[in-house]
Design a protein around this motif. Structure first.
Motif, mmCIF file in Angstrom:
data_model
loop_
_atom_site.group_PDB
_atom_site.id
_atom_site.type_symbol
_atom_site.label_atom_id
_atom_site.label_comp_id
_atom_site.label_asym_id
_atom_site.label_seq_id
_atom_site.Cartn_x
_atom_site.Cartn_y
_atom_site.Cartn_z
ATOM 1 N N LYS A 1 7.098 -7.198 7.213
ATOM 2 C CA LYS A 1 7.989 -6.527 6.265
ATOM 3 C C LYS A 1 9.434 -6.483 6.753
ATOM 4 O O LYS A 1 10.351 -6.157 5.996
ATOM 5 C CB LYS A 1 7.493 -5.105 6.001
ATOM 6 C CG LYS A 1 6.297 -5.027 5.067
ATOM 7 C CD LYS A 1 6.658 -5.504 3.667
ATOM 8 C CE LYS A 1 5.491 -5.348 2.723
ATOM 9 N NZ LYS A 1 5.807 -5.835 1.350
ATOM 10 N N GLY A 2 9.636 -6.782 8.033
ATOM 11 C CA GLY A 2 11.001 -6.901 8.550
ATOM 12 C C GLY A 2 11.843 -5.668 8.344
ATOM 13 O O GLY A 2 11.424 -4.546 8.625
ATOM 14 N N PHE A 3 13.046 -5.879 7.815
ATOM 15 C CA PHE A 3 13.987 -4.766 7.646
ATOM 16 C C PHE A 3 13.566 -3.797 6.547
ATOM 17 O O PHE A 3 14.106 -2.693 6.453
ATOM 18 C CB PHE A 3 15.394 -5.303 7.381
ATOM 19 C CG PHE A 3 16.088 -5.786 8.623
ATOM 20 C CD1 PHE A 3 16.806 -4.921 9.418
ATOM 21 C CD2 PHE A 3 15.984 -7.113 9.012
ATOM 22 C CE1 PHE A 3 17.428 -5.355 10.577
ATOM 23 C CE2 PHE A 3 16.605 -7.564 10.175
ATOM 24 C CZ PHE A 3 17.324 -6.684 10.965
ATOM 25 N N ASP A 4 12.582 -4.159 5.735
ATOM 26 C CA ASP A 4 12.090 -3.231 4.711
ATOM 27 C C ASP A 4 11.390 -2.017 5.332
ATOM 28 O O ASP A 4 11.225 -0.994 4.667
ATOM 29 C CB ASP A 4 11.126 -3.941 3.756
ATOM 30 C CG ASP A 4 11.838 -4.920 2.839
ATOM 31 O OD1 ASP A 4 13.082 -4.838 2.730
ATOM 32 O OD2 ASP A 4 11.162 -5.773 2.233
ATOM 33 N N VAL A 5 10.963 -2.134 6.600
ATOM 34 C CA VAL A 5 10.237 -1.017 7.213
ATOM 35 C C VAL A 5 11.101 0.231 7.348
ATOM 36 O O VAL A 5 10.564 1.338 7.497
ATOM 37 C CB VAL A 5 9.662 -1.400 8.601
ATOM 38 C CG1 VAL A 5 8.716 -2.578 8.488
ATOM 39 C CG2 VAL A 5 10.773 -1.705 9.612
ATOM 40 N N GLY B 1 5.154 5.861 7.817
ATOM 41 C CA GLY B 1 4.117 5.331 8.696
ATOM 42 C C GLY B 1 2.862 4.976 7.927
ATOM 43 O O GLY B 1 2.213 3.954 8.201
ATOM 44 N N ALA B 2 2.496 5.827 6.954
ATOM 45 C CA ALA B 2 1.290 5.572 6.158
ATOM 46 C C ALA B 2 1.427 4.287 5.341
ATOM 47 O O ALA B 2 0.448 3.574 5.115
ATOM 48 C CB ALA B 2 1.015 6.759 5.246
ATOM 49 N N GLU B 3 2.669 4.002 4.899
ATOM 50 C CA GLU B 3 2.894 2.788 4.113
ATOM 51 C C GLU B 3 2.962 1.544 4.978
ATOM 52 O O GLU B 3 2.509 0.464 4.579
ATOM 53 C CB GLU B 3 4.200 2.930 3.318
ATOM 54 C CG GLU B 3 4.165 3.979 2.242
ATOM 55 C CD GLU B 3 5.549 4.257 1.677
ATOM 56 O OE1 GLU B 3 5.638 4.601 0.480
ATOM 57 O OE2 GLU B 3 6.547 4.145 2.421
ATOM 58 N N ASN B 4 3.526 1.692 6.187
ATOM 59 C CA ASN B 4 3.772 0.524 7.027
ATOM 60 C C ASN B 4 2.564 0.120 7.862
ATOM 61 O O ASN B 4 2.359 -1.070 8.132
ATOM 62 C CB ASN B 4 4.965 0.796 7.956
ATOM 63 C CG ASN B 4 5.351 -0.418 8.769
ATOM 64 O OD1 ASN B 4 5.461 -1.523 8.234
ATOM 65 N ND2 ASN B 4 5.556 -0.233 10.053
ATOM 66 N N ASN B 5 1.753 1.081 8.284
ATOM 67 C CA ASN B 5 0.595 0.750 9.116
ATOM 68 C C ASN B 5 -0.398 -0.128 8.354
ATOM 69 O O ASN B 5 -0.640 0.074 7.158
ATOM 70 C CB ASN B 5 -0.121 2.026 9.575
ATOM 71 C CG ASN B 5 0.692 2.802 10.594
ATOM 72 O OD1 ASN B 5 1.625 2.275 11.188
ATOM 73 N ND2 ASN B 5 0.332 4.061 10.803
ATOM 74 N N ASP B 6 -0.978 -1.091 9.060
ATOM 75 C CA ASP B 6 -1.982 -1.975 8.472
ATOM 76 C C ASP B 6 -3.367 -1.432 8.811
ATOM 77 O O ASP B 6 -3.817 -1.515 9.971
ATOM 78 C CB ASP B 6 -1.836 -3.403 9.027
ATOM 79 C CG ASP B 6 -0.483 -4.018 8.700
ATOM 80 O OD1 ASP B 6 -0.062 -3.928 7.531
ATOM 81 O OD2 ASP B 6 0.148 -4.599 9.607
ATOM 82 N N THR C 1 -3.631 -5.015 5.017
ATOM 83 C CA THR C 1 -2.294 -5.541 4.716
ATOM 84 C C THR C 1 -1.792 -6.288 5.952
ATOM 85 O O THR C 1 -2.477 -6.348 6.971
ATOM 86 C CB THR C 1 -1.326 -4.400 4.362
ATOM 87 O OG1 THR C 1 -1.364 -3.405 5.403
ATOM 88 C CG2 THR C 1 -1.699 -3.745 3.032
ATOM 89 N N ASN C 2 -0.596 -6.847 5.848
ATOM 90 C CA ASN C 2 -0.020 -7.555 6.998
ATOM 91 C C ASN C 2 1.461 -7.219 7.140
ATOM 92 O O ASN C 2 2.306 -8.092 7.308
ATOM 93 C CB ASN C 2 -0.214 -9.069 6.845
ATOM 94 C CG ASN C 2 0.094 -9.823 8.131
ATOM 95 O OD1 ASN C 2 0.102 -9.256 9.222
ATOM 96 N ND2 ASN C 2 0.376 -11.116 8.015
ATOM 97 N N ASN C 3 1.764 -5.932 7.091
ATOM 98 C CA ASN C 3 3.154 -5.510 7.230
ATOM 99 C C ASN C 3 3.705 -5.828 8.615
ATOM 100 O O ASN C 3 4.909 -6.034 8.788
ATOM 101 C CB ASN C 3 3.274 -4.011 6.957
ATOM 102 C CG ASN C 3 2.896 -3.658 5.537
ATOM 103 O OD1 ASN C 3 3.063 -4.464 4.623
ATOM 104 N ND2 ASN C 3 2.365 -2.453 5.331
ATOM 105 N N VAL D 1 3.698 -14.036 10.327
ATOM 106 C CA VAL D 1 4.683 -14.328 9.281
ATOM 107 C C VAL D 1 6.058 -13.893 9.755
ATOM 108 O O VAL D 1 6.240 -12.744 10.179
ATOM 109 C CB VAL D 1 4.344 -13.612 7.953
ATOM 110 C CG1 VAL D 1 5.388 -13.954 6.887
ATOM 111 C CG2 VAL D 1 2.950 -13.976 7.464
ATOM 112 N N PHE D 2 7.025 -14.806 9.693
ATOM 113 C CA PHE D 2 8.409 -14.434 9.996
ATOM 114 C C PHE D 2 9.365 -15.209 9.101
ATOM 115 O O PHE D 2 9.023 -16.254 8.562
ATOM 116 C CB PHE D 2 8.741 -14.632 11.484
ATOM 117 C CG PHE D 2 8.577 -16.038 12.003
ATOM 118 C CD1 PHE D 2 9.621 -16.952 11.927
ATOM 119 C CD2 PHE D 2 7.388 -16.438 12.588
ATOM 120 C CE1 PHE D 2 9.481 -18.243 12.415
ATOM 121 C CE2 PHE D 2 7.244 -17.727 13.087
ATOM 122 C CZ PHE D 2 8.284 -18.628 12.998
#
Length: 372
Positions: free
Chosen positions: A254-258, A263-268, A281-283, A298-299
């Motif tokens: 997710k890069g700079f979107d993080v 934390g609940a949204e970003n954690n996989d 997911t693959n944030n 992914v980058f």
């Protein structure tokens, strides 16, 4: 000049200049007994080669310089297998137009390494940028395909795929990896590639250039590759990618979107499925704590606009003391203007795609062999 080598267990050292006799690479650390297909190395070089697309048509986005980019393997391979000794490969230059650069002996091109090279060394090869030219990447691509063949002999499911996600302000609306080699922009969306090409042509006609975004997906990397402190997987990949001249930024997952995610949204979230650990997911972009987690890596990379443009620019001119030509302290500058001549890319994205893949192979091959 230091800094021409990359890697620890699998070491790649490139040499040569844009308008010299040849460019080349020495690879040290290739395990003995790996089957190396020289034809595949050549195919990789053909993808990076200037002037044409994969189907042999002229590509308006890239330079008109025509080079065969034939790989000459000098050592390290016998009867189609690596011997365990250093592999050396050269690619000869055939189509230099050095006279196009005569004015650049004293004038500094905006956006290039001319000024910094002169400040550091007091002397530089101004023909096409010399060592700082993007042509140096042909040696990386040759090395990268050797690394790919090593990795795929040890990791049968390994694959890295890069593509143009955005160029000239036009973003892909879908991702179909089968379409990447069907268009000259190497985009995974043929319809969007047509729009990209049209915008690139507009910039060509106006004497300007454009940048874009390259995305890369890496499959088949087992969990645990990468070292958890200074040699993190993402840190090594970042080093590799930012060593490519036109790359100005990198982000994973997710890069700079993080920054706007909780934390609940970003954690996989993880679970066991058919006896294997999988992620919902693959944030994280396939990397946790500097090590691969088994998910797709992914980058994305920010590619700047080509600095060589055909419009007049303000710059500086070096006044070099002929009695001490290699002393930076004796170089004086004055204001001038410059209109660049020669043959140059308009958008680097399609030609950087195979370079990104090559540096991915080199990075992961080094980390994988370290892990063993």
């Amino acid at each position: 000049m230091a800094g021409s080598s990359f890697g620890s267990k699998f070491t790649v050292t490139t040499f040569g200049e844009s308008h010299g006799t040849a460019l080349g690479v020495v690879l040290d650390g290739v395990p003995a007994g790996i089957k190396i297909d020289e034809g595949q190395i050549q195919s990789a070089l053909d993808r990076r080669r200037p002037g044409v697309t994969t189907d042999g048509k002229v590509n308006s986005a890239v330079t008109a310089r025509k080079e065969s980019d034939k790989a000459e393997i000098l050592s390290g391979i016998f009867n189609g297998y690596s011997t365990g000794t250093p592999i050396s490969i050269i690619i000869r230059n055939e189509n230099q137009h050095s006279s196009d650069y005569n004015e650049l002996a004293v004038k500094m091109r905006p956006g290039h390494a001319d000024f910094t090279f002169l400040e550091k060394y007091g002397f530089r090869d101004y023909r096409g940028g010399g060592r700082s030219s993007g042509r140096e990447t042909c040696a990386r691509v040759a090395a990268g395909d050797v690394a790919r063949q090593v990795l795929q002999s040890l990791l049968p499911d390994f694959k890295a795929t890069a593509y143009t996600l955005r160029a000239a302000g036009v973003q892909c609306q879908s991702i179909d990896l089968s379409q990447i080699e069907e268009n000259s922009m190497r985009a995974p969306d043929n319809k969007t590639a047509e729009l990209m090409n049209a915008k690139v042509q507009e910039y060509r006609e106006s004497g300007n250039s454009v940048g874009g975004i390259i995305e890369c997906q890496v499959e088949g990397v087992p969990a645990g590759i990468g070292e958890p402190v200074f040699d993190k997987l993402d840190a090594v990949l970042a080093h590799a990618m930012l060593s490519i001249g036109a790359i100005k930024g990198i982000e994973f997952g997710k890069g700079f979107d993080v920054v706007d995610m909780t934390g609940a949204e970003n954690n996989d979230d993880m679970k066991i499925e058919n006896g294997k650990v999988v992620f919902d997911t693959n944030n994280a972009g396939g990397v946790l704590g500097g090590m691969s987690n088994g998910n797709t890596i992914v980058f994305r990379l920010a590619v700047k606009a080509v600095p060589s443009i055909y419009t007049e620019q303000n710059t500086i001119e070096a006044k070099i003391n002929p009695d001490v030509p290699n002393n930076p302290k004796d170089i004086k500058f004055e204001n001038t203007t410059l209109k660049i001549k020669g043959r140059h890319d308009i958008c680097l994205c399609p030609r950087i795609v195979p370079v990104v893949e090559a540096m991915t192979y080199i990075s992961l091959c080094d980390l994988f062999l370290t892990n063993r």
